[in-house]
Design a protein around this motif. Sequence first.
Motif: not given
Length: 189
Positions: A1-2, A27-30, A68, A165
């Motif tokens: 997860m990033r 391209n983060p997850d949050m 996002l 991360e």
Amino acid sequence: MRLLIASDIHGSLAAVRSLRAAAERLNPDMLVLLGDILYHGPRNRLPEEYAPAEAALRFREWLAERSLPLMCVRGNCDAEVDAMMLPFPLAESAWLFADGAHIFAMHGHGLPAGGVFPGLVSGSALLCGHTHIPRAEEREGIHFWNPGSASLPKGDFPRSYGVIESGAFSVLALAGGAELMRDAVRSGA
């Protein structure tokens, strides 16, 4: 997860654009915002391209264009009138759980003297902004993380943001993405 972490944007349209560009690269997850989103505060100079209404609109467009997930905590400069303009709610604080890391997120203006937050257990992290000075260190088993300021850095640091991360927190310069500091919760991260 990033997780992409930013704090102390203070109504800077330039900072919002830079953060969006970083998000497109990473391209983060949050996206995690640590407060002081629109208002510059009475003690701060005006940030580059100070345009709070436009910054709120850019956040609205950005979130509408890309699904996002976002978590935002309220800063000491975030008033009710600012919250009405933002396309997302402002929490007072939040727990984040990412890749085994237990992270307590808050703006930081309410920290007790000495910066120690009661109730955090060894191995957990305190993630906050407010000081405009990045921090990535462990002290007595607690990790202290601050991404610095996306618009009004202090302490001779550049405008910056953070990334969490694989159990590690890195502070990166907004211009160029150079890593300024790093701290890991888990060994080997």
